[in-house]
Scaffold this active site. Structure first.
Site, short mmCIF file in Angstrom:
data_model
loop_
_atom_site.label_atom_id
_atom_site.label_comp_id
_atom_site.label_asym_id
_atom_site.label_seq_id
_atom_site.Cartn_x
_atom_site.Cartn_y
_atom_site.Cartn_z
N SER A 151 -7.61 -27.02 -4.72
CA SER A 151 -6.39 -26.30 -5.06
C SER A 151 -6.59 -25.53 -6.37
CB SER A 151 -5.21 -27.27 -5.12
OG SER A 151 -3.98 -26.61 -5.23
N ASP A 320 -3.08 -25.84 6.38
CA ASP A 320 -2.73 -25.53 4.99
C ASP A 320 -2.23 -24.09 4.93
OD1 ASP A 320 -2.56 -25.04 2.28
OD2 ASP A 320 -4.63 -25.60 1.81
N HIS A 353 -1.62 -28.68 2.94
CA HIS A 353 -2.41 -28.54 1.72
C HIS A 353 -2.85 -29.89 1.15
CE1 HIS A 353 -4.01 -26.55 -1.77
NE2 HIS A 353 -3.18 -27.17 -2.60
#
Length: 393
Positions: A151, A320, A353
């Site tokens: 991320s 995601d 995610h």
């Protein structure tokens, strides 16, 4: 596999000013970090793990007397795990502006003797990487075997490959992107507005008032958390189930909690507001928004990556939608156009995610295989991870 066990955080003080991208500078700051494993004599087996929005330097292990305070990537980092601390010396660093030990808005401004609050300078991904570089210098690490992150941490790994191309041999980017989409920026701004409009925010100086803008933090976390989950994952976990079974399926016809998903999001928001700093949230989401290495090259990501020297591993997850596989494929294509060695895995996982934090066996196997390649590289063995799609220019 067992955890690495009890770990202890360390701090390092830096007196010289750090010049920030905003034009401001920060002096006399502290970085908090943790290390796992043993640095070899050549100092060639170090791996830097960069953290995401609400994480910290506490990557793996537990603290003495706090058995439930487990590192955020403990399933990834440790003896015999995908990033094996029997082989690698792993470093987790808390970013500047955070609320977990490194200098941030909660700390005293040496110029005023009061907490920085909203006066803490806006920091960027590149500023964090520059600070991490100084820590590496102090530890005597001239080159990392790898820089890794998921991320927002993946953005930092990518920035490392651009800013210090000779200082990492491998760049591992999980569930990340080279820039936020307009939708992502919009979500971040809604979250920031929730904090900024909370009466208890007091222009960022809420510390002096003895309050916390909890309502704003709750809403910010709720908005953010929605984006971390996939629609299928939310449907499977919660669906349209009602929270109060005593009502036997009847609605309450009010504005309280009817559905399980509402209860879950409020719980997450309440928990977040107890430990996270509002000014830190504002700073980190702005750093997310600002990251765009291609901006200086007229939007040409391939040009921005032209000077990179590392070998790359990227992984994305099918559900995601915050940092979608398309964003990873853009990075892969830009790297391939520069003839960089790239291994790319697109994993079909239902968890959105958040999948980068979870124990998907395929994901963990691929990362393990890649780090075995990194390890074998020093022994002159060219082993490639099985099961991943490899693209080499």
């Amino acid at each position: 596999m067992p955890s690495i066990g009890i770990v202890s955080p360390q701090t390092m003080h830096f007196a010289p000013p750090l010049q920030l991208q905003s034009g401001a500078s920060l002096r006399d700051y502290m970085l908090m970090y943790e290390t796992y494993g043993t640095l070899n004599a050549a100092k060639s087996n170090a791996v830097l793990v960069c953290h995401a929005l609400n994480a910290s330097h506490h990557v793996a292990g537990v603290y003495a007397g706090q058995p439930k305070n487990v590192g955020w990537w403990d399933n990834m980092v440790g003896p015999g795990k995908s990033l094996d601390t029997d082989k690698f010396f792993v470093i987790g660093v808390n970013n500047l502006g955070s609320c977990f030990g490194s200098t941030g808005p909660m700390h005293l401004n040496p110029a005023t003797g009061k907490p920085f609050g909203a006066s803490f300078p806006v920091v960027t991904v590149e500023d964090w990487v520059a600070a991490q570089g100084r820590l590496a210098d102090a530890l005597g690490i001239a080159q990392f075997a790898a820089v890794m992150g998921g991320s927002l941490g993946g953005m930092q790994a990518l920035a490392w490959s651009i800013m210090y191309p000779e200082r990492l041999r491998h760049c591992v980017i999980i569930a990340s992107t080279a820039k936020l989409t307009a939708q992502n920026i919009a979500f971040n701004d809604v979250a920031r507005q929730a904090i900024l409009s909370d009466p208890d925010y007091h222009g960022g100086d809420f510390y002096e008032h003895g309050v916390v803008p909890k309502n704003g933090l709750r809403v910010a976390r709720m908005v953010g958390h929605i984006t971390y989950l996939s629609d299928d994952d939310m449907a499977e976990k919660f669906g349209r189930r009602l929270r109060d079974v005593a009502h036997t399926g009847a609605y309450q016809f009010g504005y309280g909690v009817d559905f399980e998903i509402e209860s879950y999001l409020r719980y997450q928001g309440d928990k977040f507001s107890e430990y996270f700093d509002a000014n830190t949230y504002l700073l980190i989401t702005k750093a997310l928004d600002y990251f765009d290495p291609a901006r200086a090259c007229g939007g040409d990501l391939a040009a921005a990556l032209a000077k990179t020297q590392a070998r790359f591993f990227l992984a994305s997850f099918s559900t995601d939608w915050r940092f979608s596989p398309e964003r990873s494929r853009e990075m892969v294509q830009a790297l391939v156009s520069n003839r960089r060695p790239v291994t790319y895995a697109e994993i079909d996982a239902p968890h959105g995610h958040d999948a980068f934090l979870l124990d998907d066996p395929r994901y963990m196997k691929l990362v393990r295989a890649y780090f075995e390649q990194v390890w074998n590289e020093d022994a002159g063995v060219a082993a490639a991870p099985a099961g991943a799609d490899q693209e080499y220019a």
